[in-house]
Write a protein that holds these residues in place. Structure first.
Motif: not given
Length: 102
Positions: A52-76
């Protein structure tokens, strides 16, 4: 002998299927509706977007359809990424249930 043939046949079938890698999508080249549709169709997608700050860097995130896709004890949790037509396109991401939030 029969067991060995069964094991070899099962191995051959598994080896014949391609490995399913998680899809990767650059968000700024797609509309928000396209991103959301792509995530729903693929259940989980790696999103790539500029910092967001124009540093030229890239960010990555894992988007999911819903909380069921989250592995282990994670949550959406709802998050936002930039798209071609919106500055804040809503997507769901997985967060660990051990994340401490202020």
């Amino acid at each position: 002998m029969k067991a060995q043939i069964t094991v070899l046949a099962a191995f051959a079938i598994v080896a014949a299927f391609p490995a399913f890698a998680i899809e990767r999508l650059q968000t700024t080249t797609r509309s928000c509706a396209d991103i959301q549709s792509f995530v729903q169709a693929n259940r989980a997608v790696i999103l790539q977007y500029p910092a967001a700050r124009g540093s030229g860097g890239l960010l990555y995130d894992r988007a999911v359809a819903n909380s069921d896709v989250c592995l282990g004890s994670g949550f959406g949790e709802q998050s936002y990424v930039p798209s071609r037509d919106k500055r804040n396109c809503a997507v769901w991401v997985c967060r660990s249930s051990t994340d401490l939030r202020p």
